[in-house]
Design a protein around this motif. Structure first.
Motif, mmCIF file in Angstrom:
data_model
loop_
_atom_site.group_PDB
_atom_site.id
_atom_site.type_symbol
_atom_site.label_atom_id
_atom_site.label_comp_id
_atom_site.label_asym_id
_atom_site.label_seq_id
_atom_site.Cartn_x
_atom_site.Cartn_y
_atom_site.Cartn_z
ATOM 1 N N SER A 143 0.843 -1.197 0.000
ATOM 2 C CA SER A 143 0.000 0.000 0.000
ATOM 3 C C SER A 143 0.877 1.246 0.000
ATOM 4 O O SER A 143 2.075 1.194 0.308
ATOM 5 C CB SER A 143 -0.901 -0.004 1.237
ATOM 6 O OG SER A 143 -0.119 0.149 2.414
ATOM 7 N N ASN A 144 0.273 2.373 -0.322
ATOM 8 C CA ASN A 144 1.012 3.634 -0.349
ATOM 9 C C ASN A 144 1.615 3.945 1.020
ATOM 10 O O ASN A 144 2.762 4.395 1.133
ATOM 11 C CB ASN A 144 0.077 4.764 -0.782
ATOM 12 C CG ASN A 144 0.821 6.073 -1.000
ATOM 13 O OD1 ASN A 144 1.829 6.132 -1.696
ATOM 14 N ND2 ASN A 144 0.327 7.138 -0.385
ATOM 15 N N ILE A 145 0.861 3.658 2.076
ATOM 16 C CA ILE A 145 1.345 3.915 3.440
ATOM 17 C C ILE A 145 2.534 3.022 3.769
ATOM 18 O O ILE A 145 3.569 3.496 4.265
ATOM 19 C CB ILE A 145 0.212 3.682 4.461
ATOM 20 C CG1 ILE A 145 -0.879 4.734 4.289
ATOM 21 C CG2 ILE A 145 0.761 3.718 5.889
ATOM 22 C CD1 ILE A 145 -2.081 4.526 5.197
ATOM 23 N N ARG A 146 2.403 1.715 3.490
ATOM 24 C CA ARG A 146 3.474 0.773 3.808
ATOM 25 C C ARG A 146 4.752 1.071 3.012
ATOM 26 O O ARG A 146 5.864 0.966 3.530
ATOM 27 C CB ARG A 146 3.005 -0.658 3.543
ATOM 28 C CG ARG A 146 2.225 -1.271 4.684
ATOM 29 C CD ARG A 146 3.146 -1.621 5.831
ATOM 30 N NE ARG A 146 2.445 -2.353 6.880
ATOM 31 C CZ ARG A 146 2.079 -1.838 8.030
ATOM 32 N NH1 ARG A 146 2.323 -0.559 8.280
ATOM 33 N NH2 ARG A 146 1.482 -2.572 8.945
ATOM 34 N N ILE A 147 4.600 1.437 1.757
ATOM 35 C CA ILE A 147 5.776 1.727 0.936
ATOM 36 C C ILE A 147 6.486 2.981 1.426
ATOM 37 O O ILE A 147 7.715 3.042 1.476
ATOM 38 C CB ILE A 147 5.392 1.860 -0.554
ATOM 39 C CG1 ILE A 147 4.925 0.508 -1.103
ATOM 40 C CG2 ILE A 147 6.565 2.386 -1.363
ATOM 41 C CD1 ILE A 147 5.964 -0.600 -1.014
ATOM 42 N N ASN A 148 5.734 3.981 1.839
ATOM 43 C CA ASN A 148 6.355 5.201 2.371
ATOM 44 C C ASN A 148 7.088 4.918 3.676
ATOM 45 O O ASN A 148 8.167 5.471 3.925
ATOM 46 C CB ASN A 148 5.295 6.290 2.586
ATOM 47 C CG ASN A 148 5.146 7.194 1.371
ATOM 48 O OD1 ASN A 148 6.100 7.840 0.945
ATOM 49 N ND2 ASN A 148 3.952 7.220 0.797
ATOM 50 N N GLU A 149 6.526 4.038 4.496
ATOM 51 C CA GLU A 149 7.197 3.649 5.732
ATOM 52 C C GLU A 149 8.476 2.869 5.424
ATOM 53 O O GLU A 149 9.494 3.037 6.115
ATOM 54 C CB GLU A 149 6.248 2.806 6.593
ATOM 55 C CG GLU A 149 5.102 3.623 7.177
ATOM 56 C CD GLU A 149 4.057 2.772 7.865
ATOM 57 O OE1 GLU A 149 3.319 3.304 8.728
ATOM 58 O OE2 GLU A 149 3.949 1.571 7.539
ATOM 59 N N PHE A 150 8.426 2.037 4.379
ATOM 60 C CA PHE A 150 9.610 1.299 3.970
ATOM 61 C C PHE A 150 10.695 2.249 3.478
ATOM 62 O O PHE A 150 11.886 2.077 3.785
ATOM 63 C CB PHE A 150 9.232 0.289 2.881
ATOM 64 C CG PHE A 150 10.373 -0.547 2.376
ATOM 65 C CD1 PHE A 150 11.340 -1.054 3.240
ATOM 66 C CD2 PHE A 150 10.484 -0.844 1.012
ATOM 67 C CE1 PHE A 150 12.390 -1.829 2.771
ATOM 68 C CE2 PHE A 150 11.523 -1.621 0.545
ATOM 69 C CZ PHE A 150 12.482 -2.105 1.423
ATOM 70 N N LEU A 151 10.304 3.269 2.726
ATOM 71 C CA LEU A 151 11.263 4.271 2.252
ATOM 72 C C LEU A 151 11.948 4.981 3.417
ATOM 73 O O LEU A 151 13.116 5.371 3.328
ATOM 74 C CB LEU A 151 10.558 5.299 1.362
ATOM 75 C CG LEU A 151 10.079 4.808 -0.011
ATOM 76 C CD1 LEU A 151 9.223 5.866 -0.680
ATOM 77 C CD2 LEU A 151 11.266 4.442 -0.893
#
Length: 228
Positions: free
Chosen positions: A16-24
C-alpha cells in the motif's frame, strides 16, 4: 547474517502507499511466518505449507460413488512444524536476476518479458512498487540494523518445490521453501530468527532508503521495462 544474492540485480517490494512510504523511511514490517499459513482462504498470500518439514509425495487412488467412477484423488502426506513459525519474522520481496545467471541458452524477447514482467497476482499485493537497484547498499543497511538486535538473519531466494514429490527440510532450508504453485512470486525473503513465540511481527529500522529506491504505480509497473 547469511545471504545469497548471486546474480541479483534488483529487489521489488509491493504494498500500500502507506506501507511503501514507511519502507522508504527504513521501517521494515516483518510479519510472523504463521500469518501466511493461517490467513483467510480468500487472501492470495495464503500458504498452508509455510511450515513444511517433510513431504512424502502423494498417493493417488481412484474414487467411486455407487460404483460410478468419479476420478483420481491425491492423499498428500506431509508434516509441518507450526511451533517454529512465530519465531521467524519475514520481509518478502521479488527478485530480478541477470539473464546470464538464470540460463545459458539464448532467450527471445518474449522469454525475457515472461521472466521479468510481474504477474497480476503479484501486482495485486498493493498499489505501489518500490524498486531497489543498489542491492549491495541495501543489504549493508539491513545487516547493520540486524547487528543492533539480539537476533540472527538470513536472506535468499525461495526454493519452489513440487509437494507431490518426497522432500525433507533442515534448519538451513526451513522457512525458505514453498509450493511450486507460488513460483510466479519469484520471492526473495529476508528472515529474522527471534525467540518470540507470540503471533506478532517485528519492525526493523534500517534507516531511510530513499536515496537508493524508486517508486512507481503497480498498474504501470510492467510498462517501465524496456528490452533492447
Amino acid at each position: 547474517m547469511s545471504k545469497d544474492y548471486t546474480g541479483l540485480r534488483a529487489l521489488i517490494k509491493i504494498g500500500s502507499n502507506i506501507r511503501i512510504n514507511e519502507f522508504l523511511d527504513g521501517k521494515m514490517y516483518m510479519c510472523h511466518l504463521s500469518f501466511f499459513s493461517k490467513t483467510l482462504q480468500s487472501d492470495h498470500r495464503l500458504d498452508r505449507n509455510e511450515s513444511i518439514i517433510q513431504s512424502f509425495g502423494s498417493e493417488k487412488f481412484e474414487m467411486f460413488f455407487n460404483e460410478k467412477y468419479i476420478g483420481i484423488a491425491d492423499n498428500l502426506k506431509q508434516y509441518n512444524d507450526d511451533k517454529l513459525l512465530n519465531t521467524i519474522k519475514i520481509f518478502s520481496m521479488t527478485g530480478i536476476y541477470s539473464i546470464e545467471n538464470e540460463s545459458k541458452s539464448r532467450l527471445s524477447k518474449k522469454d525475457i518479458e515472461e521472466r521479468y514482467y510481474l504477474s497480476d497476482e503479484c501486482l495485486n499485493f498493493g498499489e505501489k512498487a518500490c524498486i531497489i537497484f543498489d542491492v549491495d547498499e541495501f543489504f549493508m543497511r539491513f545487516k547493520d540494523a540486524v547487528k543492533k538486535t539480539p537476533f540472527c538473519a538470513k536472506a535468499g531466494p525461495i526454493k519452489y518445490i513440487n509437494l507431490n514429490e518426497t522432500y525433507k527440510s533442515n534448519l538451513n532450508t526451513f522457512g525458505m521453501v514453498k509450493d511450486s504453485a507460488y513460483k510466479y512470486q519469484r520471492e526473495y525473503r529476508l528472515s529474522l530468527f527471534t525467540n518470540c513465540m507470540k503471533e506478532e511481527g517485528y519492525i526493523l529500522d534500517i534507516g531511510s532508503i530513499r536515496d537508493i529506491a524508486k517508486v512507481v504505480d503497480t498498474n504501470d509497473f510492467n510498462n517501465h521495462f524496456k528490452f533492447r
